[in-house]
Design a protein around this motif. Structure first.
Motif, mmCIF file in Angstrom:
data_model
loop_
_atom_site.group_PDB
_atom_site.id
_atom_site.type_symbol
_atom_site.label_atom_id
_atom_site.label_comp_id
_atom_site.label_asym_id
_atom_site.label_seq_id
_atom_site.Cartn_x
_atom_site.Cartn_y
_atom_site.Cartn_z
ATOM 1 N N SER A 8 0.832 -1.203 0.000
ATOM 2 C CA SER A 8 0.000 0.000 0.000
ATOM 3 C C SER A 8 0.870 1.258 0.000
ATOM 4 O O SER A 8 0.468 2.286 -0.514
ATOM 5 C CB SER A 8 -0.940 0.005 1.206
ATOM 6 N N PHE A 9 2.045 1.176 0.611
ATOM 7 C CA PHE A 9 2.972 2.315 0.679
ATOM 8 C C PHE A 9 2.229 3.558 1.172
ATOM 9 O O PHE A 9 2.345 4.631 0.593
ATOM 10 C CB PHE A 9 3.665 2.544 -0.673
ATOM 11 N N ASP A 10 1.491 3.399 2.273
ATOM 12 C CA ASP A 10 0.656 4.463 2.813
ATOM 13 C C ASP A 10 1.042 4.787 4.250
ATOM 14 O O ASP A 10 0.336 4.395 5.172
ATOM 15 C CB ASP A 10 -0.816 4.042 2.737
ATOM 16 N N PRO A 11 2.146 5.473 4.449
ATOM 17 C CA PRO A 11 3.080 6.056 3.488
ATOM 18 C C PRO A 11 4.328 5.195 3.323
ATOM 19 O O PRO A 11 4.488 4.176 4.012
ATOM 20 C CB PRO A 11 3.459 7.381 4.162
ATOM 21 N N VAL A 12 5.214 5.625 2.442
ATOM 22 C CA VAL A 12 6.534 5.006 2.298
ATOM 23 C C VAL A 12 7.288 5.245 3.601
ATOM 24 O O VAL A 12 7.329 6.367 4.101
ATOM 25 C CB VAL A 12 7.325 5.620 1.130
ATOM 26 N N THR A 13 7.864 4.180 4.154
ATOM 27 C CA THR A 13 8.619 4.284 5.403
ATOM 28 C C THR A 13 10.082 3.934 5.159
ATOM 29 O O THR A 13 10.453 3.464 4.076
ATOM 30 C CB THR A 13 8.067 3.318 6.462
ATOM 31 N N LEU A 14 10.884 4.121 6.182
ATOM 32 C CA LEU A 14 12.288 3.710 6.088
ATOM 33 C C LEU A 14 12.396 2.193 5.982
ATOM 34 O O LEU A 14 13.381 1.677 5.460
ATOM 35 C CB LEU A 14 13.083 4.249 7.281
ATOM 36 N N GLY A 15 11.382 1.482 6.436
ATOM 37 C CA GLY A 15 11.346 0.029 6.247
ATOM 38 C C GLY A 15 11.244 -0.324 4.773
ATOM 39 O O GLY A 15 11.913 -1.245 4.298
ATOM 40 N N HIS A 16 10.416 0.412 4.027
ATOM 41 C CA HIS A 16 10.315 0.188 2.580
ATOM 42 C C HIS A 16 11.646 0.500 1.899
ATOM 43 O O HIS A 16 12.091 -0.236 1.017
ATOM 44 C CB HIS A 16 9.217 1.070 1.969
ATOM 45 N N VAL A 17 12.276 1.588 2.312
ATOM 46 C CA VAL A 17 13.575 1.959 1.737
ATOM 47 C C VAL A 17 14.585 0.844 1.976
ATOM 48 O O VAL A 17 15.344 0.459 1.074
ATOM 49 C CB VAL A 17 14.071 3.298 2.318
ATOM 50 N N ASP A 18 14.582 0.295 3.183
ATOM 51 C CA ASP A 18 15.486 -0.806 3.534
ATOM 52 C C ASP A 18 15.271 -2.010 2.615
ATOM 53 O O ASP A 18 16.237 -2.586 2.091
ATOM 54 C CB ASP A 18 15.246 -1.207 4.996
ATOM 55 N N ILE A 19 14.024 -2.374 2.365
ATOM 56 C CA ILE A 19 13.734 -3.534 1.516
ATOM 57 C C ILE A 19 14.165 -3.256 0.076
ATOM 58 O O ILE A 19 14.742 -4.126 -0.594
ATOM 59 C CB ILE A 19 12.245 -3.925 1.600
ATOM 60 N N VAL A 20 13.946 -2.045 -0.422
ATOM 61 C CA VAL A 20 14.388 -1.708 -1.782
ATOM 62 C C VAL A 20 15.909 -1.802 -1.879
ATOM 63 O O VAL A 20 16.438 -2.369 -2.839
ATOM 64 C CB VAL A 20 13.892 -0.299 -2.200
ATOM 65 N N ARG A 21 16.605 -1.271 -0.893
ATOM 66 C CA ARG A 21 18.080 -1.352 -0.899
ATOM 67 C C ARG A 21 18.548 -2.811 -0.963
ATOM 68 O O ARG A 21 19.468 -3.147 -1.681
ATOM 69 C CB ARG A 21 18.663 -0.697 0.354
ATOM 70 N N ARG A 22 17.910 -3.675 -0.212
ATOM 71 C CA ARG A 22 18.342 -5.064 -0.149
ATOM 72 C C ARG A 22 17.893 -5.855 -1.368
ATOM 73 O O ARG A 22 18.583 -6.742 -1.835
ATOM 74 C CB ARG A 22 17.879 -5.647 1.169
ATOM 75 N N ALA A 23 16.726 -5.485 -1.927
ATOM 76 C CA ALA A 23 16.254 -6.152 -3.142
ATOM 77 C C ALA A 23 17.170 -5.850 -4.322
ATOM 78 O O ALA A 23 17.259 -6.651 -5.254
ATOM 79 C CB ALA A 23 14.822 -5.718 -3.456
#
Length: 164
Positions: free
Chosen positions: A9-24
């Motif tokens: 949902s990215f409601d909102p984008v969090t630093l957790g989402h950023v972390d997963i993108v970095r690792r992906a």
């Protein structure tokens, strides 16, 4: 090219989402951020706002890592969104055992619907494991400081949302 789909949902984008993108970025060459636009949910941010915030926050991260990134929306089954993106894997972040139980069930259903698409779980880094978008929204709604949970652009958007 290895393509992954990171739905949410990215409601909102969090630093957790950023972390997963970095690792992906270590697993795929191209990552499609699929912002869910499901009609039965009532998000704080519109789908257009969520896409814009995801682009503003995640595109610089992807560029820094040499990862091709696309932000799109979907209102269908996740496996259909993955097929549309030509993704071989669905990336999911796990914070805790509760996430694991739910995500295992979803991965099983998705695997039955689309056996050619693999689900990959990435455990959240210790520094982001406690971050949940729902809690971020609650804190922001009560006037709390969310700056340690979200990127600065998202903190500003939350502040604007609740002072408007």
């Amino acid at each position: 090219m290895r393509v992954g789909l990171y739905p949410g949902s990215f409601d909102p984008v969090t630093l957790g989402h950023v972390d997963i993108v970095r690792r992906a970025a270590h697993l795929v060459d191209r990552l499609v951020i699929a912002v869910g636009a499901h009609h039965d949910k009532h998000p704080l941010f519109t789908v257009r706002e969520r896409v814009k915030l995801a682009q503003e926050v995640l595109e610089p991260v992807a560029k820094e890592l040499g990862l091709a990134l696309e932000v799109t929306t979907y209102d269908s089954l996740t496996v259909d969104a993955a097929r549309s993106a030509k993704a071989a894997v669905v990336i999911r972040g796990l914070r805790d055992a509760g996430d694991f139980d739910y995500e295992m069930q979803m991965a099983g259903m998705n695997g039955a619907l689309a056996p050619e698409i693999e689900t990959v779980f990435l455990a959240s880094s210790p520094g982001t494991r406690h971050i949940a978008a729902s809690l971020v929204r609650q804190i922001a709604a009560m006037g709390g400081d969310v700056s340690t949970f979200v990127p600065p652009r998202v903190a500003a958007a939350l502040k604007q949302k609740f002072t408007a």
